[in-house]
Write a protein that holds these residues in place. Structure first.
Motif, PDB file in Angstrom:
ATOM      1  N   MET A  86      -2.443   4.675  -3.378  1.00  9.42           N
ATOM      2  CA  MET A  86      -3.638   5.166  -2.705  1.00  9.42           C
ATOM      3  C   MET A  86      -3.531   6.678  -2.492  1.00  9.42           C
ATOM      4  O   MET A  86      -3.017   7.151  -1.465  1.00  9.42           O
ATOM      5  CB  MET A  86      -3.839   4.449  -1.367  1.00  9.42           C
ATOM      6  CG  MET A  86      -5.186   4.708  -0.721  1.00  9.42           C
ATOM      7  SD  MET A  86      -5.400   3.754   0.811  1.00  9.42           S
ATOM      8  CE  MET A  86      -5.520   2.078   0.152  1.00  9.42           C
ATOM      9  N   PRO A  87      -3.987   7.470  -3.464  1.00 11.91           N
ATOM     10  CA  PRO A  87      -3.930   8.935  -3.307  1.00 11.91           C
ATOM     11  C   PRO A  87      -4.699   9.401  -2.075  1.00 11.91           C
ATOM     12  O   PRO A  87      -5.797   8.912  -1.802  1.00 11.91           O
ATOM     13  CB  PRO A  87      -4.577   9.457  -4.593  1.00 11.91           C
ATOM     14  CG  PRO A  87      -4.423   8.329  -5.586  1.00 11.91           C
ATOM     15  CD  PRO A  87      -4.549   7.075  -4.773  1.00 11.91           C
ATOM     16  N   THR A  88      -4.116  10.323  -1.344  1.00 11.85           N
ATOM     17  CA  THR A  88      -4.756  10.824  -0.137  1.00 11.85           C
ATOM     18  C   THR A  88      -5.941  11.719  -0.475  1.00 11.85           C
ATOM     19  O   THR A  88      -5.949  12.412  -1.488  1.00 11.85           O
ATOM     20  CB  THR A  88      -3.765  11.635   0.716  1.00 11.85           C
ATOM     21  OG1 THR A  88      -3.219  12.692  -0.090  1.00 11.85           O
ATOM     22  CG2 THR A  88      -2.648  10.774   1.240  1.00 11.85           C
ATOM     23  N   GLY A  89      -6.938  11.696   0.400  1.00 11.80           N
ATOM     24  CA  GLY A  89      -8.086  12.584   0.276  1.00 11.80           C
ATOM     25  C   GLY A  89      -7.960  13.695   1.296  1.00 11.80           C
ATOM     26  O   GLY A  89      -7.186  14.634   1.136  1.00 11.80           O
ATOM     27  N   LEU A 109       1.902  -4.949 -12.178  1.00 12.76           N
ATOM     28  CA  LEU A 109       2.180  -5.058 -10.749  1.00 12.76           C
ATOM     29  C   LEU A 109       1.572  -3.911  -9.947  1.00 12.76           C
ATOM     30  O   LEU A 109       1.555  -3.958  -8.718  1.00 12.76           O
ATOM     31  CB  LEU A 109       3.693  -5.087 -10.495  1.00 12.76           C
ATOM     32  CG  LEU A 109       4.468  -6.292 -11.008  1.00 12.76           C
ATOM     33  CD1 LEU A 109       5.965  -6.103 -10.774  1.00 12.76           C
ATOM     34  CD2 LEU A 109       3.984  -7.566 -10.314  1.00 12.76           C
ATOM     35  N   PHE A 110       1.090  -2.892 -10.642  1.00 12.90           N
ATOM     36  CA  PHE A 110       0.577  -1.701  -9.970  1.00 12.90           C
ATOM     37  C   PHE A 110      -0.934  -1.602 -10.099  1.00 12.90           C
ATOM     38  O   PHE A 110      -1.517  -2.002 -11.109  1.00 12.90           O
ATOM     39  CB  PHE A 110       1.198  -0.429 -10.565  1.00 12.90           C
ATOM     40  CG  PHE A 110       2.689  -0.309 -10.383  1.00 12.90           C
ATOM     41  CD1 PHE A 110       3.382  -1.105  -9.489  1.00 12.90           C
ATOM     42  CD2 PHE A 110       3.409   0.619 -11.125  1.00 12.90           C
ATOM     43  CE1 PHE A 110       4.752  -0.983  -9.318  1.00 12.90           C
ATOM     44  CE2 PHE A 110       4.775   0.759 -10.976  1.00 12.90           C
ATOM     45  CZ  PHE A 110       5.453  -0.051 -10.073  1.00 12.90           C
ATOM     46  N   GLY A 111      -1.561  -1.045  -9.076  1.00  9.58           N
ATOM     47  CA  GLY A 111      -2.986  -0.756  -9.108  1.00  9.58           C
ATOM     48  C   GLY A 111      -3.261   0.538  -8.365  1.00  9.58           C
ATOM     49  O   GLY A 111      -2.353   1.157  -7.810  1.00  9.58           O
ATOM     50  N   ILE A 112      -4.501   0.955  -8.346  1.00 13.35           N
ATOM     51  CA  ILE A 112      -4.874   2.199  -7.662  1.00 13.35           C
ATOM     52  C   ILE A 112      -6.123   1.953  -6.826  1.00 13.35           C
ATOM     53  O   ILE A 112      -7.006   1.187  -7.221  1.00 13.35           O
ATOM     54  CB  ILE A 112      -5.104   3.356  -8.659  1.00 13.35           C
ATOM     55  CG1 ILE A 112      -5.425   4.671  -7.930  1.00 13.35           C
ATOM     56  CG2 ILE A 112      -6.182   3.010  -9.663  1.00 13.35           C
ATOM     57  CD1 ILE A 112      -5.464   5.893  -8.843  1.00 13.35           C
ATOM     58  N   ILE A 160       0.870  -1.178   0.000  1.00 17.53           N
ATOM     59  CA  ILE A 160       0.000   0.000   0.000  1.00 17.53           C
ATOM     60  C   ILE A 160       0.905   1.226   0.000  1.00 17.53           C
ATOM     61  O   ILE A 160       1.710   1.422   0.918  1.00 17.53           O
ATOM     62  CB  ILE A 160      -0.926   0.036   1.236  1.00 17.53           C
ATOM     63  CG1 ILE A 160      -1.821  -1.204   1.271  1.00 17.53           C
ATOM     64  CG2 ILE A 160      -1.754   1.311   1.238  1.00 17.53           C
ATOM     65  CD1 ILE A 160      -2.784  -1.319   0.108  1.00 17.53           C
ATOM     66  N   PHE A 161       0.786   2.040  -1.026  1.00 15.27           N
ATOM     67  CA  PHE A 161       1.651   3.208  -1.203  1.00 15.27           C
ATOM     68  C   PHE A 161       0.763   4.451  -1.205  1.00 15.27           C
ATOM     69  O   PHE A 161       0.137   4.784  -2.196  1.00 15.27           O
ATOM     70  CB  PHE A 161       2.414   3.070  -2.518  1.00 15.27           C
ATOM     71  CG  PHE A 161       3.549   4.043  -2.696  1.00 15.27           C
ATOM     72  CD1 PHE A 161       3.891   4.968  -1.721  1.00 15.27           C
ATOM     73  CD2 PHE A 161       4.298   4.020  -3.870  1.00 15.27           C
ATOM     74  CE1 PHE A 161       4.949   5.850  -1.892  1.00 15.27           C
ATOM     75  CE2 PHE A 161       5.369   4.890  -4.063  1.00 15.27           C
ATOM     76  CZ  PHE A 161       5.683   5.820  -3.068  1.00 15.27           C
ATOM     77  N   GLY A 162       0.702   5.125  -0.060  1.00 15.05           N
ATOM     78  CA  GLY A 162      -0.101   6.332   0.044  1.00 15.05           C
ATOM     79  C   GLY A 162       0.716   7.580  -0.257  1.00 15.05           C
ATOM     80  O   GLY A 162       1.938   7.590  -0.110  1.00 15.05           O
TER      81      GLY A 162
END
Length: 220
Positions: free
Chosen positions: A45-48, A77-80, A14-16
Motif C-alpha cells: 500500500m504505497p503512501t499518499g 501472493l502479492f497485491g497492491i 498490509i505493507f505500507g
C-alpha cells in the motif's frame, strides 16, 4: 476488533511504505510474512499524503505505484492497493485499518512495519486503535538488538493490549534512500531491485537528481 476475529478464515498482510523505489528488501519481508504467519496475501500500500513526510507529487505517486506493480507481478501472493494514493487527505494508519475491517469483516489483517518503528510507535496517531484493528508484524534486521526488540514488543503488548510479533527476515542492509543515492552517482543498482524496476527507473530518468524526502520508515 482483532480478538473478535481470531478465527477469521482469511489472513491478509498490509505493507505500507513510500516504496521510493521498491527493492528486494521489501519483497523479502513480504515473502517471509506469508511464510511465517500463514498469510493468504500481502497487499503493498504505497503512501499518499503522509502525516510525517512531504507530499511527493502526483507524478512520483504514479511512478512509485508502477514500480511496485512491476516488482510484484510474478508473485501471486502479492497485491497492491491504491487506497492511500487515491485519498486526497492525510492518511493515518488507524483509519486505513478501520476502513479495511469494516469492508472485510471476515479478514484478520496483519500490519507489517519495521521493528525500528516500535520504539516510536506510541507517538503514532491512536496506536491503541491500530492494535485493535490488526495484528502487528515487526520486521527485524540483523543490525537491531533482538533482545531490545523483544522487550519493546512485550512492553507494547501490555500497554496497548495488542498482538505484536517479531517477523524475522534475511538481512538486506539497503534502503530506498541509498538506492536513490547510487543512481544519482551513476552507480549500479543491479541485484538491489528487480530488473523490471531498474529498467523503469532508467527509462523514466528517475532519481537522476537526488531527493531528500520520501524514504521509507523502515530503512533496509
Amino acid at each position: 476488533m482483532v480478538n473478535e476475529r481470531a478465527d477469521a478464515q482469511r489472513k491478509i498482510g498490509i505493507f505500507g511504505g513510500t516504496f521510493n523505489p521498491v527493492h528486494y528488501g521489501h519483497l523479502m519481508i513480504a515473502e517471509n510474512a506469508c511464510e511465517q504467519f500463514g498469510l493468504e496475501k500481502v497487499i503493498f500500500m504505497p503512501t499518499g499524503h503522509s502525516p510525517h513526510k512531504p507530499f511527493m507529487g502526483e507524478d512520483m505517486n504514479r511512478h512509485r505505484c508502477r514500480m511496485v506493480e512491476l516488482a510484484i507481478a510474478d508473485n501471486p501472493l502479492f497485491g497492491i492497493s491504491y487506497r492511500e494514493i487515491e485519498n486526497p487527505g492525510v492518511n493515518y494508519t488507524y483509519e486505513t485499518l478501520r476502513q479495511l475491517n469494516e469492508e472485510q469483516p471476515d479478514t484478520q489483517f496483519h500490519f507489517i512495519l519495521g521493528a525500528d518503528s516500535l520504539f516510536d510507535f506510541l507517538f503514532w496517531r491512536h496506536p491503541e486503535m491500530i492494535c485493535r484493528e490488526a495484528v502487528i508484524l515487526a520486521a527485524v534486521r540483523d543490525t537491531l538488538d533482538e533482545k531490545k526488540v523483544d522487550e519493546q514488543i512485550s512492553y507494547l503488548c501490555r500497554k496497548l493490549q495488542g498482538q505484536i510479533y517479531r517477523l524475522n527476515t534475511p538481512n538486506f542492509n539497503v534502503s530506498s534512500k541509498s538506492i536513490r543515492e547510487r543512481i544519482g552517482k551513476g552507480q549500479t543498482i543491479r541485484y538491489l531491485v528487480p530488473d523490471t524496476v531498474s529498467d523503469y527507473i532508467r527509462s523514466n530518468g528517475l532519481y537522476s537528481v537526488l531527493s531528500e524526502g520520501g524514504d521509507d520508515e523502515y530503512e533496509i
